[in-house]
Motif scaffolding. Sequence first.
Motif, mmCIF file in Angstrom:
data_model
loop_
_atom_site.group_PDB
_atom_site.id
_atom_site.type_symbol
_atom_site.label_atom_id
_atom_site.label_comp_id
_atom_site.label_asym_id
_atom_site.label_seq_id
_atom_site.Cartn_x
_atom_site.Cartn_y
_atom_site.Cartn_z
ATOM 1 N N GLU A 186 7.822 11.144 -1.025
ATOM 2 C CA GLU A 186 6.601 11.237 -1.839
ATOM 3 C C GLU A 186 5.783 12.474 -1.451
ATOM 4 O OE1 GLU A 186 5.761 9.834 -4.476
ATOM 5 O OE2 GLU A 186 6.674 7.851 -4.556
ATOM 6 N N VAL A 187 5.715 12.758 -0.165
ATOM 7 C CA VAL A 187 4.957 13.941 0.279
ATOM 8 C C VAL A 187 5.655 15.214 -0.204
ATOM 9 C CG1 VAL A 187 4.208 15.261 2.302
ATOM 10 C CG2 VAL A 187 3.945 12.771 2.277
ATOM 11 N N TYR A 235 2.200 16.869 8.277
ATOM 12 C CA TYR A 235 0.798 16.457 8.118
ATOM 13 C C TYR A 235 0.663 15.361 7.050
ATOM 14 C CZ TYR A 235 -0.616 20.524 10.859
ATOM 15 O OH TYR A 235 -0.789 21.446 11.849
ATOM 16 N N GLY A 236 1.398 15.532 5.981
ATOM 17 C CA GLY A 236 1.294 14.565 4.893
ATOM 18 C C GLY A 236 1.850 13.196 5.259
ATOM 19 N N LYS A 238 7.489 15.584 -2.751
ATOM 20 C CA LYS A 238 7.308 15.687 -4.216
ATOM 21 C C LYS A 238 6.021 16.403 -4.593
ATOM 22 C CE LYS A 238 7.256 12.387 -7.452
ATOM 23 N NZ LYS A 238 7.239 10.997 -7.947
ATOM 24 N N ARG A 239 4.969 16.141 -3.799
ATOM 25 C CA ARG A 239 3.652 16.750 -4.107
ATOM 26 C C ARG A 239 3.705 18.261 -4.058
ATOM 27 N NH1 ARG A 239 2.623 12.817 -6.708
ATOM 28 N NH2 ARG A 239 4.179 11.599 -5.658
ATOM 29 N N HIS A 240 4.608 18.795 -3.255
ATOM 30 C CA HIS A 240 4.614 20.251 -3.038
ATOM 31 C C HIS A 240 5.507 21.003 -4.019
ATOM 32 C CE1 HIS A 240 2.092 20.088 0.526
ATOM 33 N NE2 HIS A 240 2.744 18.983 0.852
ATOM 34 N N ARG A 241 6.086 20.267 -4.935
ATOM 35 C CA ARG A 241 6.804 20.862 -6.072
ATOM 36 C C ARG A 241 7.775 21.975 -5.666
ATOM 37 N NH1 ARG A 241 1.322 20.937 -9.708
ATOM 38 N NH2 ARG A 241 1.126 18.696 -9.787
ATOM 39 N N GLY A 279 -2.364 19.752 3.082
ATOM 40 C CA GLY A 279 -1.121 19.140 3.532
ATOM 41 C C GLY A 279 -1.312 17.714 4.013
ATOM 42 N N GLY A 334 0.828 -1.189 0.000
ATOM 43 C CA GLY A 334 0.000 0.000 0.000
ATOM 44 C C GLY A 334 0.859 1.233 0.000
ATOM 45 N N ALA A 335 0.340 2.289 0.568
ATOM 46 C CA ALA A 335 1.139 3.492 0.687
ATOM 47 C C ALA A 335 2.315 3.180 1.589
ATOM 48 C CB ALA A 335 0.290 4.597 1.287
ATOM 49 N N PRO A 336 3.446 3.834 1.338
ATOM 50 C CA PRO A 336 4.605 3.490 2.132
ATOM 51 C C PRO A 336 4.407 3.772 3.610
ATOM 52 C CG PRO A 336 5.022 5.443 0.813
ATOM 53 C CD PRO A 336 3.731 4.871 0.357
ATOM 54 N N ARG A 369 7.013 22.751 3.099
ATOM 55 C CA ARG A 369 7.460 23.239 4.407
ATOM 56 C C ARG A 369 7.361 22.092 5.411
ATOM 57 N NH1 ARG A 369 3.881 27.353 3.020
ATOM 58 N NH2 ARG A 369 2.531 26.855 4.772
ATOM 59 N N THR A 386 5.975 21.722 8.269
ATOM 60 C CA THR A 386 4.659 21.382 8.854
ATOM 61 C C THR A 386 3.801 20.631 7.842
ATOM 62 O OG1 THR A 386 3.964 23.604 8.234
ATOM 63 C CG2 THR A 386 4.492 23.251 10.550
ATOM 64 N N ARG A 387 3.875 21.043 6.600
ATOM 65 C CA ARG A 387 3.097 20.362 5.554
ATOM 66 C C ARG A 387 3.573 18.911 5.389
ATOM 67 N NH1 ARG A 387 -0.468 23.481 2.286
ATOM 68 N NH2 ARG A 387 -1.168 25.020 3.778
ATOM 69 N N ARG A 426 -4.673 1.868 2.205
ATOM 70 C CA ARG A 426 -5.044 2.615 3.414
ATOM 71 C C ARG A 426 -6.437 3.191 3.232
ATOM 72 N NH1 ARG A 426 -1.089 6.941 5.972
ATOM 73 N NH2 ARG A 426 -0.835 7.567 3.827
ATOM 74 N N GLN A 429 -4.242 18.834 -4.865
ATOM 75 C CA GLN A 429 -2.924 18.399 -4.421
ATOM 76 C C GLN A 429 -3.012 18.062 -2.935
ATOM 77 O OE1 GLN A 429 0.040 21.121 -5.995
ATOM 78 N NE2 GLN A 429 1.264 20.729 -4.182
#
Lengths: 107, 407
Positions: free
Chosen positions: A27-28, A43-44, A30-33, B117, A2-4, A37, A39-40, A107, B132
């Motif tokens: 992976e998280v 959460y991810g 990567k999403r934020h390009r 997030g 599944g998800a790592p 940050r 905190t992000r 998940r 996203q």
Amino acid sequence: MGAPSDTASASGARRREQTDLYATILEVVKRHRGQARITRISYGAGMPVDRLRVSIDRLAALGLLRSRTDEGRTVYDVTPRGQEFLTLYWRMRAYTEMLDPAPVVLR
Amino acid sequence: MPDLHVARGTRAVVDRVEGDLIGERNITLSAGTTGMIVVTGAVRLEGDARIQSPLECRALDCDGGTVRFDATLTASEEVRAEDTRLEVGGRFVSRRVDVGRSLLLEGEAIAERIEVGGTLDARQGVQSDSVQVGGTLQVRGLLKGRELSVGGSAQLATVDLEELEVGGAVELVSGAVRRKIRVGGVFASQGSLVYGSIEVGGVARLGGSSRGESIEVGGKFSCAGELVFTRLEVGGVADLGAGATGADVEVGGRIEVAGGLTLTANLEVGGNARFAGDVRGANLEVGGAFESRTAILSGRAEVGGSIRTTGGVKAHRLELGRKAEARGPLVGDEVVLGRGARAGEVFGRHVEVGDSATAEHVVGESVELGDHASVARVEYTQELKVGRKAEVGSPPTRLAELPAFPL
């Protein structure tokens, strides 16, 4: 598989390894390009910031992540080497699954 | 009413604010006689808040805590909610949405761009150009937009997207992703799927009929329904539950197909290849065993292991590997049996039976038997070459013309 960040099946066959955590973080990020940050990412990836910082520092030291300052805040991005790690990580996970097939759990 | 400041722990009744509304922690807002709260400026919330009536504003800015809108929320420009859990009970409309921790959408949502997030849980449909999510995503209604990017995992119902990119795992019911699907771990679809390209590092499972262009999977690939593609490349194992049509197939490990396979170009398999139906294509190269009802290739067929067919294999050039075994007729312009190979009926313009190879019946214009080769019966029209200690069971027969070959 599944998800790592959530790899243990109902039977508890597979424990979340350190490499799974690293893959989750990358992976998280990567999403934020290039604008991830701490905190992000926290959460991810579902990790507390203090624990996350240790992993982030290690990933950066290994050249898998890079940081820069943007408007006074530290932001992270995945390096080409980090992307290579992710590609190999998922490929290796797939081979492991083929050799030792366990139920695929999402998940 | 000009800017409105709502103090900590206050319960306020508000209909309209001509300016901004600033709420401290633990406030509750509800509308008065109008039934709706309208704020011409921004709503700024400093912590936990509950808004019990529909709210319209230019922008919403939350700074931590849990903020719940029991009814609809319309923020014409943007919603920013850093370190916040935001919950919207009704319809949610905005242009740009940026939530740090988590977003719960109980009604349908429309936005140009949604960025979360942590977790996004949408109980109904979502329409957004770009979604996203850093962590996990669940959308129970239609997800319609251009691009979706998720770091962790996603569970989706019907999708209508251009691009889907997920780091971990994604499961969807059905729909279309017209350009590309890129997934690190697991991609699973339950029903029919229209796709541009699929690129999965780990495992891809297509539950229904699927139609698109290229598929590249690092580990395992399966498709329960009919599959249409241009190129299928699988590092490990491919299992197809029905027939498949495409151009090229390349499988590192093994492939099993419950139906037939029709290709315009090549089939290349490192291990074993088993088909319940017929195989059609240009070139075939199988490292292990090959099994099908029939196989007709316009070009070359090369099998390292055994060939087992009921109707036979036909190719321009057909080559059976060293010590390999063939059951079912082999037909080609040129048929080569490798050293020590064993075959039944062999038909070709030119047939070469390798050293120590055996065959039951060989028919060809020219036939060449290697050293120690053994053939029960040979029929030829032009030339027969027999190697040292090669054996022919019954005397070779020279025919006036070749009989019609099978296939």
